[in-house]
Design a protein around this motif. Structure first.
Motif, PDB file in Angstrom:
ATOM      1  N   GLY A  16       3.377  12.036   1.721  1.00 36.46           N
ATOM      2  CA  GLY A  16       4.273  13.403   1.457  1.00 36.46           C
ATOM      3  C   GLY A  16       4.467  13.245  -0.210  1.00 36.46           C
ATOM      4  O   GLY A  16       4.966  14.513   0.162  1.00 36.46           O
ATOM      5  N   GLY A  17       3.190  13.102  -0.665  1.00 35.63           N
ATOM      6  CA  GLY A  17       2.964  14.064  -2.031  1.00 35.63           C
ATOM      7  C   GLY A  17       5.189  13.449  -2.679  1.00 35.63           C
ATOM      8  O   GLY A  17       5.475  12.966  -3.211  1.00 35.63           O
ATOM      9  N   VAL A  18       5.177  14.987  -4.101  1.00 31.92           N
ATOM     10  CA  VAL A  18       6.093  14.055  -4.923  1.00 31.92           C
ATOM     11  C   VAL A  18       7.124  14.201  -4.435  1.00 31.92           C
ATOM     12  O   VAL A  18       8.722  14.571  -4.377  1.00 31.92           O
ATOM     13  CB  VAL A  18       5.649  15.580  -6.642  1.00 31.92           C
ATOM     14  N   GLU A  19       7.501  15.128  -3.482  1.00 30.03           N
ATOM     15  CA  GLU A  19       8.194  15.018  -1.842  1.00 30.03           C
ATOM     16  C   GLU A  19       9.211  14.332  -1.373  1.00 30.03           C
ATOM     17  O   GLU A  19      10.144  13.317  -1.739  1.00 30.03           O
ATOM     18  CB  GLU A  19       8.104  16.126  -1.102  1.00 30.03           C
ATOM     19  N   ALA A  20       8.451  13.099  -1.391  1.00 30.13           N
ATOM     20  CA  ALA A  20       7.712  11.953  -0.863  1.00 30.13           C
ATOM     21  C   ALA A  20       8.883  11.019  -2.284  1.00 30.13           C
ATOM     22  O   ALA A  20       9.402   9.887  -1.749  1.00 30.13           O
ATOM     23  CB  ALA A  20       7.047  11.049  -0.254  1.00 30.13           C
TER      24      ALA A  20
ATOM     25  N   GLU B  42       1.471  -1.123  -0.100  1.00 26.86           N
ATOM     26  CA  GLU B  42       0.112   0.087  -0.065  1.00 26.86           C
ATOM     27  C   GLU B  42       0.529   1.364   0.078  1.00 26.86           C
ATOM     28  O   GLU B  42       0.921   2.714   0.685  1.00 26.86           O
ATOM     29  CB  GLU B  42      -1.073  -0.021   1.280  1.00 26.86           C
ATOM     30  N   PHE B  43       1.920   1.233  -0.791  1.00 26.65           N
ATOM     31  CA  PHE B  43       3.178   1.827  -1.198  1.00 26.65           C
ATOM     32  C   PHE B  43       2.083   3.414  -1.026  1.00 26.65           C
ATOM     33  O   PHE B  43       2.479   4.420  -1.067  1.00 26.65           O
ATOM     34  CB  PHE B  43       3.694   1.797  -2.060  1.00 26.65           C
ATOM     35  N   GLN B  44       1.003   3.469  -1.823  1.00 32.50           N
ATOM     36  CA  GLN B  44       0.523   4.934  -2.155  1.00 32.50           C
ATOM     37  C   GLN B  44      -0.077   6.176  -0.953  1.00 32.50           C
ATOM     38  O   GLN B  44       0.025   6.862  -1.187  1.00 32.50           O
ATOM     39  CB  GLN B  44      -0.712   5.054  -2.638  1.00 32.50           C
ATOM     40  N   GLU B  45       0.332   5.277   0.136  1.00 32.00           N
ATOM     41  CA  GLU B  45      -0.429   5.873   1.177  1.00 32.00           C
ATOM     42  C   GLU B  45       1.365   6.768   1.736  1.00 32.00           C
ATOM     43  O   GLU B  45       1.045   7.563   2.473  1.00 32.00           O
ATOM     44  CB  GLU B  45      -0.184   5.214   3.015  1.00 32.00           C
TER      45      GLU B  45
END
Length: 329
Positions: A170-174, A162-165
């Motif tokens: 964090g958005g694009v920064e993540a 569930e990496f979408q979490e």
């Protein structure tokens, strides 16, 4: 005998239906220090595929660190668990864990306390200045795991389901922070899995996204119909349940070939048909009931009614405007 159609739990490699090729892709990526993005809708068997693959890797002395991102309220907690687990598994002894945490995760300024009851280390991370929270902290921990794996000369596999979490938090920064860290890693292999298919597909195929061509995407689709039908036929045959023409097709059609739903419906059909007896009624042992398309549809309706209270609760919780919109659709 035991019902051969399992659902609602992680399946082993022997129980998976025609996922051999996908299993090899997952294992090869983790063994080679690669980066794999496993993407597929819910109930298509991602979690079972990961479980089976990592079980085989662990048997080959690969250190597996596997997490469900939805189980952690924050990225800070995920990062702390990852640091503690990596140190405990790589250190070799309890006495060495604290030293390893302090040495290899110094950049995140950790504090560690050993819980003798659970035999685990509870780690708290302060983080470097400006990188105390979220994806920067997680990226720094991933760097620490790479250093620990290199020092121990061990192959390490990190799986985040569930990496979408992580991305949504964090958005694009993540994406930028994690890419900057793991692109240099050689001793750790990664699998990032998720069910938000649109979000994750855009993340790995968009030329302007940090993860573009970072690793290999693997899109998990339905199990081939012929293979699933053969699996169902074998399961019913082992129990001596005769099949009428079209019975397995009826299961696959009713369940829309979604692996979880197929297993659920086949499980219920097996119960409806299984041979046995009813000592209380005095009827003695009975023969297995023949599974027909009509019985499949009847069992399907019974299962749907059994789940009706759950969906009714969802429906009654919706605002009137949403109900009207759904009825219109």
């Amino acid at each position: 005998m035991r019902n051969p159609f399992e659902f609602g739990r992680e399946l082993s490699s022997e129980e998976l239906v025609d996922r051999g090729q996908e299993m090899e892709v997952v294992k090869t990526s983790l063994l080679s220090g690669g980066k794999l993005f496993l993407i597929g809708p819910r109930r298509y068997g991602k979690t079972s595929l990961i479980h089976a693959a990592t079980q085989e890797l662990a048997a080959d002395d690969v250190l597996v660190l596997r997490y469900d991102a939805q189980a952690f309220p924050s990225l800070e907690q995920l990062a702390a668990r990852l640091a503690g687990d990596a140190a405990q598994l790589l250190a070799g002894s309890i006495e060495k864990v604290g030293k390893l945490i302090a040495e290899l995760f110094a950049s995140v300024r950790p504090t560690a306390i050993f819980d003798p009851k659970d035999h685990k280390w509870a780690v708290t991370l302060i983080g470097a200045p400006g990188r105390e929270r979220g994806s920067p902290l997680l990226a720094d921990v991933l760097d620490g795991v790479e250093r620990a794996a290199a020092k121990a000369r061990r192959r390490v596999a990190i799986v985040i389901d569930e990496f979408q979490e992580v991305v949504e938090d964090g958005g694009v920064e993540a994406e930028e922070q994690i890419r900057a860290a793991i692109q240099r890693h050689r001793n750790v292999g990664y699998v990032f899995a998720g069910s938000a298919t649109r979000l994750l597909a855009d993340m790995v195929t968009g030329p302007n996204r940090p993860f573009y061509r970072m690793g290999k995407p693997l899109f998990l689709g339905p199990v081939p119909r012929a293979d699933f039908a053969a699996f169902l036929e074998r399961g019913f045959a082992r129990a001596g349940i005769p099949l009428a023409p079209g019975a397995t097709d009826a299961i696959l059609d009713s369940a829309e070939e979604v692996p979880y739903n197929v297993q659920l419906l086949a499980h219920a059909c097996w119960i409806a048909c299984r041979p046995g007896g009813d000592a209380a009624s005095g009827r003695g042992k009975r023969a297995a009931v023949r599974l027909t398309p009509e019985l499949v549809r009847k069992t399907h309706d019974t299962e749907a009614l059994r789940h009706d209270p759950f969906y009714t609760q969802l429906w009654t919780s919706l605002p009137t405007t949403q109900r009207r919109a759904l009825l219109a659709v």
